[in-house]
Scaffold this motif. Structure first.
Motif, PDB file in Angstrom:
ATOM      1  N   LEU B 115      47.139  33.609  48.939  1.00 33.07           N
ATOM      2  CA  LEU B 115      48.244  34.366  49.532  1.00 33.07           C
ATOM      3  C   LEU B 115      49.326  33.428  50.043  1.00 33.07           C
ATOM      4  CD1 LEU B 115      46.721  37.222  51.715  1.00 33.07           C
ATOM      5  CD2 LEU B 115      48.247  37.457  49.757  1.00 33.07           C
ATOM      6  N   ALA B 116      48.875  32.289  50.584  1.00 35.30           N
ATOM      7  CA  ALA B 116      49.827  31.361  51.189  1.00 35.30           C
ATOM      8  C   ALA B 116      50.710  30.683  50.151  1.00 35.30           C
ATOM      9  CB  ALA B 116      49.074  30.305  51.999  1.00 35.30           C
ATOM     10  N   LEU B 117      50.367  30.820  48.905  1.00 40.18           N
ATOM     11  CA  LEU B 117      51.149  30.159  47.872  1.00 40.18           C
ATOM     12  C   LEU B 117      52.439  30.901  47.554  1.00 40.18           C
ATOM     13  CD1 LEU B 117      48.297  29.214  45.385  1.00 40.18           C
ATOM     14  CD2 LEU B 117      49.363  27.780  47.096  1.00 40.18           C
ATOM     15  N   ARG B 118      52.558  32.117  48.065  1.00 39.03           N
ATOM     16  CA  ARG B 118      53.744  32.928  47.844  1.00 39.03           C
ATOM     17  C   ARG B 118      54.060  33.075  46.357  1.00 39.03           C
ATOM     18  NH1 ARG B 118      52.544  35.443  51.319  1.00 39.03           N
ATOM     19  NH2 ARG B 118      54.476  36.424  51.923  1.00 39.03           N
ATOM     20  N   LEU B 119      53.049  33.489  45.624  1.00 39.24           N
ATOM     21  CA  LEU B 119      53.227  33.814  44.221  1.00 39.24           C
ATOM     22  C   LEU B 119      52.841  35.272  44.027  1.00 39.24           C
ATOM     23  CD1 LEU B 119      51.604  30.768  42.382  1.00 39.24           C
ATOM     24  CD2 LEU B 119      53.952  31.546  42.074  1.00 39.24           C
ATOM     25  N   PRO B 120      53.506  35.983  43.139  1.00 40.36           N
ATOM     26  CA  PRO B 120      53.080  37.362  42.877  1.00 40.36           C
ATOM     27  C   PRO B 120      51.655  37.354  42.324  1.00 40.36           C
ATOM     28  CG  PRO B 120      55.210  36.904  41.851  1.00 40.36           C
ATOM     29  CD  PRO B 120      54.673  35.601  42.326  1.00 40.36           C
ATOM     30  N   MET B 121      50.823  38.285  42.778  1.00 43.99           N
ATOM     31  CA  MET B 121      49.422  38.293  42.344  1.00 43.99           C
ATOM     32  C   MET B 121      48.960  39.677  41.943  1.00 43.99           C
ATOM     33  SD  MET B 121      47.538  35.741  45.032  1.00 43.99           S
ATOM     34  CE  MET B 121      47.435  36.829  46.384  1.00 43.99           C
ATOM     35  N   VAL B 122      48.038  39.695  40.995  1.00 42.75           N
ATOM     36  CA  VAL B 122      47.316  40.928  40.706  1.00 42.75           C
ATOM     37  C   VAL B 122      45.837  40.586  40.859  1.00 42.75           C
ATOM     38  CG1 VAL B 122      47.304  40.484  38.213  1.00 42.75           C
ATOM     39  CG2 VAL B 122      46.946  42.792  39.053  1.00 42.75           C
ATOM     40  N   ALA B 123      45.095  41.421  41.542  1.00 44.02           N
ATOM     41  CA  ALA B 123      43.678  41.177  41.782  1.00 44.02           C
ATOM     42  C   ALA B 123      42.852  41.938  40.759  1.00 44.02           C
ATOM     43  CB  ALA B 123      43.301  41.603  43.195  1.00 44.02           C
ATOM     44  N   VAL B 124      41.821  41.302  40.262  1.00 39.78           N
ATOM     45  CA  VAL B 124      40.961  41.946  39.278  1.00 39.78           C
ATOM     46  C   VAL B 124      39.547  41.987  39.842  1.00 39.78           C
ATOM     47  CG1 VAL B 124      40.143  41.863  36.910  1.00 39.78           C
ATOM     48  CG2 VAL B 124      42.399  40.945  37.475  1.00 39.78           C
ATOM     49  N   LEU B 125      38.974  43.162  39.842  1.00 42.63           N
ATOM     50  CA  LEU B 125      37.643  43.319  40.412  1.00 42.63           C
ATOM     51  C   LEU B 125      36.639  43.435  39.268  1.00 42.63           C
ATOM     52  CD1 LEU B 125      36.867  43.448  43.353  1.00 42.63           C
ATOM     53  CD2 LEU B 125      37.084  45.923  43.267  1.00 42.63           C
ATOM     54  N   ASN B 126      35.796  42.418  39.144  1.00 48.52           N
ATOM     55  CA  ASN B 126      34.803  42.383  38.068  1.00 48.52           C
ATOM     56  C   ASN B 126      33.420  42.590  38.664  1.00 48.52           C
ATOM     57  OD1 ASN B 126      33.860  42.054  35.468  1.00 48.52           O
ATOM     58  ND2 ASN B 126      33.798  39.831  35.582  1.00 48.52           N
ATOM     59  N   MET B 127      32.454  42.797  37.826  1.00 52.14           N
ATOM     60  CA  MET B 127      31.050  42.904  38.228  1.00 52.14           C
ATOM     61  C   MET B 127      30.784  44.057  39.185  1.00 52.14           C
ATOM     62  SD  MET B 127      30.512  38.784  38.376  1.00 52.14           S
ATOM     63  CE  MET B 127      28.757  38.686  38.461  1.00 52.14           C
ATOM     64  N   MET B 128      31.456  45.158  38.950  1.00 48.90           N
ATOM     65  CA  MET B 128      31.214  46.348  39.772  1.00 48.90           C
ATOM     66  C   MET B 128      29.805  46.865  39.522  1.00 48.90           C
ATOM     67  SD  MET B 128      33.766  47.248  41.707  1.00 48.90           S
ATOM     68  CE  MET B 128      34.262  48.956  41.903  1.00 48.90           C
ATOM     69  N   ASP B 129      29.295  46.603  38.310  1.00 49.81           N
ATOM     70  CA  ASP B 129      27.937  47.078  38.016  1.00 49.81           C
ATOM     71  C   ASP B 129      26.916  46.338  38.881  1.00 49.81           C
ATOM     72  OD1 ASP B 129      27.556  45.238  34.848  1.00 49.81           O
ATOM     73  OD2 ASP B 129      28.686  44.789  36.667  1.00 49.81           O
ATOM     74  N   VAL B 130      27.150  45.045  39.071  1.00 48.41           N
ATOM     75  CA  VAL B 130      26.244  44.272  39.934  1.00 48.41           C
ATOM     76  C   VAL B 130      26.358  44.787  41.370  1.00 48.41           C
ATOM     77  CG1 VAL B 130      25.676  41.984  40.802  1.00 48.41           C
ATOM     78  CG2 VAL B 130      26.505  42.242  38.470  1.00 48.41           C
ATOM     79  N   ALA B 131      27.587  45.066  41.786  1.00 52.75           N
ATOM     80  CA  ALA B 131      27.791  45.585  43.141  1.00 52.75           C
ATOM     81  C   ALA B 131      27.036  46.899  43.306  1.00 52.75           C
ATOM     82  CB  ALA B 131      29.277  45.777  43.389  1.00 52.75           C
ATOM     83  N   GLN B 132      27.099  47.713  42.260  1.00 57.64           N
ATOM     84  CA  GLN B 132      26.403  48.997  42.326  1.00 57.64           C
ATOM     85  C   GLN B 132      24.899  48.788  42.453  1.00 57.64           C
ATOM     86  OE1 GLN B 132      27.094  51.436  38.895  1.00 57.64           O
ATOM     87  NE2 GLN B 132      27.790  53.131  40.159  1.00 57.64           N
TER      88      GLN B 132
END
Lengths: 90, 720
Positions: B115-132
């Motif tokens: 966040l501190a880098l001040r670059l536009p970001m998109v977050a990708v959430l992977n491994m939802m199956d493991v979380a489940q």
């Protein structure tokens, strides 16, 4: 045996021991992390800080390293590093 | 901006290790990838092209990191690329941050730094199956708000959500926005000290540092930012930095303060949006782990796997290697038939074709080893292998991660040195690479077999065959020598803080065939492209040394003999003998043999004669060559093992003493066991370590050890 008795006494008296002293399956809360080098910084970054709950999972068959669970993931540490982490019973 | 223009933009893919970055990168870029190295460092550079609806995006796959506190070369590269616009010629338009849903707390640590880098970001959430599986609940929309970035849910392995991610990338590039999420607060003291330091730096000129970089210089003791700071500002800088840290003497340390602050921020961001059950759910992965790291079963499985891998490299590759050798040998004869006898023919057949065959013959072993290594890495087992072997490797001065590369060194050093890139710590990696050649590889086996077969008697000592015992000794010799070598290396050339083993054990998963095969293919290709040319060049140089001067007087002499035999209508065998004698005479007259005879006195104390010396010299590019060279020098046309054994046994010095006895045979074997006679190994070591000084060091120390070892064995042996 004697060591276990002392450990039990320490726990009962609320004194802390190090992560290296935990038995498999035991849970504890980190109270402090000693040291100030690279290893310590890595430990902090991985989430081993005051207040983190850790569970000792197992010791490697050859006696070193240890495996702990914290924040939902598994981390392997040598006893030397684990000894720097003071814990108390939750 | 017209709609017909295809706009290129550049994004970086960042995330922790083991979150599925490679799978995601592959899913996004398909086969449009190039792999190389960042200039000046041995860090893998992976760039690919992503075709979105509106544009082509260049995606840089940065190495997986847990934090931007750069200590290792990997982390230093990531920090440069992210913090310095234009570093390595890769100015970024934004970031794609890959997060592991089952591990979100720790993954967001890195996010808070990004966040501190001040670059536009998109977050990708992977491994939802493991979380489940772990009964974790995540409210994605709310999480997106908390993180101040769009959150795209994907399953990188199953390639779902990729189109949505592509759309998100377009949105990001069309409307670049910085995340409105609040940054972690380090407190007034820290901020003002940092600002003071920034002002001090600005006053002294040179590269301008971002706030984040100044923070890193303050917090990371002994890190890369500190190193750059001192490089830019000199001893004054060192003092000023120390003074700033002194002012901020927080207990227990700045690093602890940062971690506390960031994790508190993470907890706050995840409050009400992410929940984990109080009692961890025992997943299938945990059950598998219980078996695979079990005292007994774990070891059995480990030994079984290692044996399988070893067997695979050793024997499964043999048919392929034989096929390649056969093919090139055929090719050589075929082309040779079309060319007139002479230099050109020998150059093409014995030099180029044999040389190319000599490079390609390594390919099966490389592919098989990397098939195994990639499989084990992708499924999560590699970390367990390191976990099991760490104590043992620690006794030798290395870590558990060195085990598999070193074990495969017993099959072939070339792929093993390449495999040591799994060892992140640079000093451990170098130490491992430098001792892998001591593991007796399969190319030494023909030498051992020949000499043991010819000179070691078939007696039994304490119920064990002496021949088998000798073979075993040669193999273990390398291992035992490796231990003190590592010890010395770590105290001299590779001195430095012994790195801790703080290793994540990732959740087990089914390895993706695409990822595994691709990595295997990439390694094979890298070998051919980077090492192939040089190995071929060396092969040709050696060919030349063994061919020239090729004086015509010799040819004439034998032509006369041959003509006589033909007149006498002698058998084909007699003519073949003349051919063999001619070949032997040519080689004996070659520069290589002349050199061998010239340095012969240096090897006399080892019990060697000029043929052995020449054979050893000829085998410096590749060990097996000694067999054929000796065959030629003893005029044996086809170097059949039995005929060579007889030739060796019958060999005599001028004074009638036999050339070979047990001490001589042992001294040659010990020399081969300890010497680095493999151009391919040297080339690959140079490429993997990024500098020619390491193969030079390996070559030197091993040659010295080999000489001393062979000398000791011969001198002691002949006195017994």
């Amino acid at each position: 045996m004697i060591k276990a008795l002392f450990q039990a006494r320490d726990h009962f008296q609320g004194r802390s021991c190090s992560l290296a002293d935990l038995r498999p399956g035991q849970r504890a809360i980190v109270t402090s992390v000693t040291g100030s080098g690279l290893a310590t910084q890595r430990l902090y970054e991985m989430g081993i800080l005051e207040g983190t709950e850790v569970t000792m999972v197992r010791v490697a068959p050859l006696g070193d390293p240890l495996e702990i669970r914290l924040m939902g993931y598994l981390l392997s540490l040598r006893k030397a590093e684990a000894a720097m982490i003071q814990v108390a019973s939750p | 901006m017209t709609a017909t223009l295809i706009k290129t933009a550049r994004l970086a893919l960042v995330g922790n290790p083991n979150v599925g970055k490679t799978s995601l990168f592959n899913a996004l870029t398909g086969l449009n990838q190039r792999v190389g190295n960042y200039s000046g460092v041995t860090v893998e550079k992976k760039i690919g092209q992503v075709k979105t609806a509106e544009r082509t995006v260049e995606l840089v796959d940065l190495p997986g990191i847990y934090s931007l506190s750069a200590h290792s070369p990997d982390e230093a590269v990531v920090m440069s690329v992210l913090c310095e616009r234009g570093a390595y010629d890769l100015p970024l338009d934004g970031l794609v941050v890959l997060l592991d849903a089952s591990n979100l707390e720790r993954n967001l640590y890195l996010y808070s730094q990004l966040l501190a880098l001040r670059l536009p970001m998109v977050a990708v959430l992977n491994m939802m199956d493991v979380a489940q599986d772990q009964s974790i609940s995540i409210q994605v929309a709310a999480l997106s708000e908390r993180l101040g970035a769009e959150v795209v849910v994907v399953n990188a392995a199953k390639r779902s959500g990729i189109d949505a991610l592509r759309l998100a990338m377009d949105r990001l590039l069309n409307h670049p926005q910085l995340s409105p999420a609040p940054l972690p607060e380090f407190g007034h003291d820290f901020t003002s000290e940092r600002q003071a330091l920034s002002a001090w730096m600005a006053g002294r000129g040179g590269r301008v540092w971002s706030d984040f970089q100044v923070e890193r210089a303050l917090i990371d003791q002994g890190g890369d930012a500190e190193r750059q700071f001192i490089q830019q500002f000199g001893p004054q800088g060192r003092e000023r930095l120390a003074a700033a840290r002194q002012q901020l003497a927080v207990t227990p340390s700045l690093a602890a303060h940062e971690a506390r602050t960031r994790y508190a921020w993470v907890a706050e961001r995840l409050e009400g949006v992410f929940a984990r059950p109080a009692e961890p759910v025992r997943t299938l992965s945990d059950t598998i782990d219980a078996v695979l790291t079990h005292r007994i079963f774990g070891f059995l499985v480990f030994v079984g796997l290692m044996a399988l891998m070893f067997q695979a490299i050793y024997s499964w590759s043999t048919p392929a290697m034989d096929a390649i050798e056969g093919l090139f040998s055929q090719l050589g004869s075929w082309i040779g038939a079309y060319l007139p006898d002479g230099v050109l023919r020998s150059l093409i057949v014995d030099g180029v074709i044999a040389g190319v065959g000599g490079v390609l013959v390594f390919l099966p072993q490389i592919l098989i080893l990397f098939l195994f290594v990639s499989f084990l890495e992708d499924c999560g087992y590699m970390a367990r292998a390191a976990f099991l072997m760490d104590r043992l490797m620690g006794q030798a001065g290395l870590s558990g991660k060195s085990f598999i590369p070193m074990l495969s060194g017993f099959a072939c050093g070339v792929p093993s040195i390449m495999a040591s890139r799994t060892i992140e710590n640079p000093k451990d990696r170098l130490a491992t690479m430098l001792v892998i050649p001591l593991m007796s590889c399969s190319a030494r086996l023909p030498v051992y077999t020949l000499l043991i077969g010819a000179f070691i008697p078939a007696v039994t000592v304490m119920g064990l065959d002496l021949r088998g015992l000798t073979l075993l000794t040669m193999y273990t010799l390398g291992v035992f020598v490796a231990i003190p070598v590592v010890w010395v290396l770590k105290r001299t050339v590779l001195k430095g803080e012994a790195p801790p083993l703080i290793l994540e054990l990732p959740t087990y998963k089914w390895p993706s065939p695409r990822v595994v095969l691709q990595r295997m293919w990439q390694q094979g290709r890298a070998f051919l492209e980077q090492a192939g040319g040089i190995i071929l060049a060396v092969a040709i140089v050696v060919w030349a040394a063994a061919y020239f001067p090729h004086r015509s007087e010799i040819g004439e002499r034998f032509a006369q003999q041959r003509a006589q035999l033909v007149e006498q209508k002698a058998e084909a065998a007699a003519i073949a003998q003349v051919d063999a004698a001619e070949a032997s005479a040519y080689v004996e007259d070659s520069y290589l043999a002349r050199f061998g005879k010239a340095i012969q006195p240096a090897f006399a104390p080892l019990g060697w004669d000029w043929r052995i010396t020449t054979g050893v010299l000829a085998s410096f590019p590749a060990r097996e060559v000694i067999i054929s060279t000796l065959g030629t020098l003893y005029s044996l046309g086809g170097a059949e093992e039995d005929s060579l054994k007889h030739a060796l046994k019958a060999s005599r010095h001028e004074d009638g003493r036999p050339v070979y006895n047990i001490p001589v045979a042992l001294s040659v074997m010990v020399f081969f066991a300890l010497c680095l006679q493999c151009a391919s190994t040297l080339v690959v070591m140079g490429r993997e370590s990024g500098s020619w000084k390491w193969p030079l060091l390996a070559f030197t120390y091993m040659t010295v050890l080999a000489y001393v070892g062979a000398l000791a064995v011969y001198q002691l042996g002949s006195r017994l």
